[in-house]
Design an enzyme around this catalytic site. Structure first.
Site, PDB file in Angstrom:
ATOM      1  N   LYS A 112      41.823  49.441  42.478  1.00 53.64           N
ATOM      2  CA  LYS A 112      41.310  48.258  43.175  1.00 53.64           C
ATOM      3  C   LYS A 112      40.286  47.549  42.282  1.00 53.64           C
ATOM      4  O   LYS A 112      39.433  48.194  41.691  1.00 53.64           O
ATOM      5  CB  LYS A 112      40.649  48.700  44.479  1.00 53.64           C
ATOM      6  N   ASN A 115      35.209  44.004  42.116  1.00 52.98           N
ATOM      7  CA  ASN A 115      34.487  43.005  42.889  1.00 52.98           C
ATOM      8  C   ASN A 115      35.262  42.504  44.100  1.00 52.98           C
ATOM      9  O   ASN A 115      34.955  41.435  44.608  1.00 52.98           O
ATOM     10  CB  ASN A 115      34.107  41.819  41.998  1.00 52.98           C
ATOM     11  N   CYS A 116      36.226  43.250  44.563  1.00 54.94           N
ATOM     12  CA  CYS A 116      37.009  42.838  45.729  1.00 54.94           C
ATOM     13  C   CYS A 116      36.650  43.723  46.916  1.00 54.94           C
ATOM     14  O   CYS A 116      36.603  44.942  46.797  1.00 54.94           O
ATOM     15  CB  CYS A 116      38.514  42.944  45.452  1.00 54.94           C
ATOM     16  N   LEU A 117      36.401  43.090  48.043  1.00 51.74           N
ATOM     17  CA  LEU A 117      36.041  43.840  49.257  1.00 51.74           C
ATOM     18  C   LEU A 117      37.252  44.497  49.872  1.00 51.74           C
ATOM     19  O   LEU A 117      38.339  44.080  49.761  1.00 51.74           O
ATOM     20  CB  LEU A 117      35.389  42.904  50.270  1.00 51.74           C
TER      21      LEU A 117
END
Length: 117
Positions: A112, A115-117
Site C-alpha cells: 500500500k 501516503n494513502c489512507l
C-alpha cells in the site's frame, strides 16, 4: 521485525496466495499476471491494455524507488511514461475507481502506498 498478519488467501489455480488485512499481497514475489487478474476480478475491474500500462508504470516506479507511488507521483510517472493524456488523475480514476494509487498498487502486487489512507 514484526511478521505480516495474514487475513485470507486468494485462490489462483492450484495456489493459495496470502493477503494482508487490506487485501495486498503478503509476499510480492507471488505476483503474476494471473494473480493480478484475480485481484482485479475482486475489485470488479475488467483489465484492458490501458490498465496494464498503468500496472507496468506502478511496477517500474517500485523497481526504481522501492515504494509504491501515492497519487501525485503516480500521475507524474504515468504522464512521463505514457504521455500527458494518460498522466491525469481523471484518467486514472476511470481505470481504478476510488483510489487509483491504492487499487493500482494492490493489483500490481505492491505494498500500500505510504501516503494513502
Amino acid at each position: 521485525m514484526a511478521s505480516t498478519e495474514i487475513y485470507r488467501y486468494l485462490s489462483v489455480g492450484e495456489q493459495s496466495i496470502p493477503l494482508d488485512p487490506e487485501g495486498y499481497l503478503v509476499n510480492m514475489n507471488e505476483w503474476s499476471i494471473q494473480v493480478c487478474e484475480r485481484l482485479a476480478e475482486e475489485e470488479g475491474i475488467a483489465l484492458t491494455a490501458d490498465h496494464w500500462e498503468i500496472i507496468h508504470v506502478l511496477r517500474d516506479f517500485y523497481a526504481r524507488f522501492e515504494q509504491a507511488p501515492a497519487m501525485r507521483p503516480l500521475v507524474k510517472s504515468a504522464g512521463q511514461a505514457l504521455g500527458p493524456e494518460k498522466g491525469r488523475s481523471i484518467y486514472l480514476m476511470k481505470l481504478f475507481p476510488g483510489s487509483p494509487a491504492k487499487v493500482g498498487a494492490r493489483l500490481a502486487g505492491l505494498p500500500k502506498p505510504a501516503n494513502c489512507l
